[in-house]
Design a protein around this motif. Structure first.
Motif, PDB file in Angstrom:
ATOM      1  N   ALA A  45       0.825  -1.212   0.000  1.00  0.00           N
ATOM      2  CA  ALA A  45       0.000   0.000   0.000  1.00  0.00           C
ATOM      3  C   ALA A  45       0.854   1.255   0.000  1.00  0.00           C
ATOM      4  O   ALA A  45       0.575   2.215  -0.732  1.00  0.00           O
ATOM      5  N   THR A  46       1.908   1.258   0.779  1.00  0.00           N
ATOM      6  CA  THR A  46       2.791   2.419   0.839  1.00  0.00           C
ATOM      7  C   THR A  46       3.529   2.595  -0.478  1.00  0.00           C
ATOM      8  O   THR A  46       3.677   3.718  -0.971  1.00  0.00           O
ATOM      9  N   ALA A  47       3.995   1.500  -1.060  1.00  0.00           N
ATOM     10  CA  ALA A  47       4.683   1.576  -2.347  1.00  0.00           C
ATOM     11  C   ALA A  47       3.761   2.150  -3.420  1.00  0.00           C
ATOM     12  O   ALA A  47       4.181   3.012  -4.206  1.00  0.00           O
ATOM     13  N   ARG A  48       2.516   1.703  -3.459  1.00  0.00           N
ATOM     14  CA  ARG A  48       1.546   2.242  -4.425  1.00  0.00           C
ATOM     15  C   ARG A  48       1.313   3.733  -4.187  1.00  0.00           C
ATOM     16  O   ARG A  48       1.232   4.516  -5.131  1.00  0.00           O
ATOM     17  N   ARG A  49       1.180   4.121  -2.921  1.00  0.00           N
ATOM     18  CA  ARG A  49       0.895   5.517  -2.578  1.00  0.00           C
ATOM     19  C   ARG A  49       1.988   6.449  -3.109  1.00  0.00           C
ATOM     20  O   ARG A  49       1.697   7.555  -3.568  1.00  0.00           O
ATOM     21  N   TYR A  50       3.241   6.019  -3.052  1.00  0.00           N
ATOM     22  CA  TYR A  50       4.342   6.871  -3.474  1.00  0.00           C
ATOM     23  C   TYR A  50       4.849   6.555  -4.882  1.00  0.00           C
ATOM     24  O   TYR A  50       5.777   7.193  -5.361  1.00  0.00           O
ATOM     25  N   GLY A  51       4.274   5.551  -5.521  1.00  0.00           N
ATOM     26  CA  GLY A  51       4.645   5.233  -6.891  1.00  0.00           C
ATOM     27  C   GLY A  51       6.012   4.584  -7.030  1.00  0.00           C
ATOM     28  O   GLY A  51       6.704   4.813  -8.015  1.00  0.00           O
ATOM     29  N   VAL A  52       6.388   3.780  -6.036  1.00  0.00           N
ATOM     30  CA  VAL A  52       7.647   3.032  -6.114  1.00  0.00           C
ATOM     31  C   VAL A  52       7.318   1.545  -6.121  1.00  0.00           C
ATOM     32  O   VAL A  52       6.235   1.139  -5.706  1.00  0.00           O
ATOM     33  N   SER A  53       8.252   0.737  -6.559  1.00  0.00           N
ATOM     34  CA  SER A  53       7.999  -0.705  -6.564  1.00  0.00           C
ATOM     35  C   SER A  53       8.185  -1.255  -5.146  1.00  0.00           C
ATOM     36  O   SER A  53       8.906  -0.677  -4.332  1.00  0.00           O
TER      37      SER A  53
END
Length: 82
Positions: A45-53
Protein backbone atom coordinates in the motif's frame (compact mmCIF):
# COMPACT_ATOMS: atom_id res chain seq x y z
CA UNK A 1 3.35 -11.55 -54.21
CA UNK A 2 4.19 -7.94 -53.80
CA UNK A 3 5.41 -6.23 -50.63
CA UNK A 4 1.94 -4.88 -49.84
CA UNK A 5 0.40 -8.32 -49.41
CA UNK A 6 3.21 -9.75 -47.21
CA UNK A 7 2.66 -7.39 -44.32
CA UNK A 8 2.09 -3.84 -43.35
CA UNK A 9 4.99 -1.45 -43.48
CA UNK A 10 5.72 0.89 -40.64
CA UNK A 11 5.26 4.43 -41.82
CA UNK A 12 5.85 6.28 -38.58
CA UNK A 13 7.48 5.37 -35.30
CA UNK A 14 6.27 7.26 -32.25
CA UNK A 15 8.47 7.49 -29.16
CA UNK A 16 6.54 7.76 -25.93
CA UNK A 17 8.35 9.55 -23.12
CA UNK A 18 8.24 7.62 -19.87
CA UNK A 19 9.56 10.45 -17.74
CA UNK A 20 12.70 10.94 -15.76
CA UNK A 21 14.05 8.71 -13.09
CA UNK A 22 13.09 10.13 -9.72
CA UNK A 23 15.68 10.92 -7.07
CA UNK A 24 14.62 10.41 -3.49
CA UNK A 25 16.44 12.18 -0.66
CA UNK A 26 17.46 10.22 2.42
CA UNK A 27 14.77 12.06 4.42
CA UNK A 28 12.06 11.15 1.90
CA UNK A 29 13.17 7.51 1.88
CA UNK A 30 13.17 7.38 5.68
CA UNK A 31 9.66 8.88 5.82
CA UNK A 32 8.37 6.28 3.34
CA UNK A 33 10.13 3.43 5.17
CA UNK A 34 8.71 4.51 8.54
CA UNK A 35 5.23 4.72 7.05
CA UNK A 36 5.59 1.19 5.65
CA UNK A 37 6.46 -0.10 9.14
CA UNK A 38 3.32 1.33 10.81
CA UNK A 39 1.10 -1.73 10.41
CA UNK A 40 1.26 -5.22 8.96
CA UNK A 41 0.90 -5.51 5.19
CA UNK A 42 1.74 -1.86 4.63
CA UNK A 43 4.58 -2.39 2.15
CA UNK A 44 2.42 -2.78 -0.97
CA UNK A 45 0.00 0.00 0.00
CA UNK A 46 2.79 2.42 0.84
CA UNK A 47 4.68 1.58 -2.35
CA UNK A 48 1.55 2.24 -4.42
CA UNK A 49 0.89 5.52 -2.58
CA UNK A 50 4.34 6.87 -3.47
CA UNK A 51 4.65 5.23 -6.89
CA UNK A 52 7.65 3.03 -6.11
CA UNK A 53 8.00 -0.70 -6.56
CA UNK A 54 7.67 -3.01 -3.56
CA UNK A 55 11.15 -4.38 -4.18
CA UNK A 56 12.65 -0.88 -4.04
CA UNK A 57 10.80 -0.14 -0.79
CA UNK A 58 12.03 -3.41 0.70
CA UNK A 59 15.58 -2.53 -0.33
CA UNK A 60 15.22 0.85 1.41
CA UNK A 61 13.92 -0.91 4.53
CA UNK A 62 16.98 -3.21 4.58
CA UNK A 63 19.33 -0.25 4.16
CA UNK A 64 17.76 1.56 7.14
CA UNK A 65 17.81 -1.57 9.34
CA UNK A 66 20.29 -1.29 12.21
CA UNK A 67 23.41 -3.42 11.84
CA UNK A 68 23.93 -6.34 14.25
CA UNK A 69 26.25 -5.40 17.13
CA UNK A 70 28.68 -8.34 16.98
CA UNK A 71 28.61 -10.45 13.83
CA UNK A 72 31.84 -12.33 14.65
CA UNK A 73 30.39 -13.98 17.77
CA UNK A 74 27.89 -16.66 16.65
CA UNK A 75 25.10 -17.37 19.10
CA UNK A 76 24.37 -20.82 20.45
CA UNK A 77 27.74 -22.53 19.98
CA UNK A 78 29.91 -23.73 22.85
CA UNK A 79 33.62 -23.06 22.31
CA UNK A 80 35.89 -26.08 22.02
CA UNK A 81 37.96 -26.83 25.10
CA UNK A 82 40.29 -29.53 23.75
Amino acid sequence: MDSESRGAQVERLEVVATGRRRRWSEDEKLKIVLESLQAPRQVAATARRYGVSRSLLLRWRRSFRPEPKDVADPLGFVPRWW
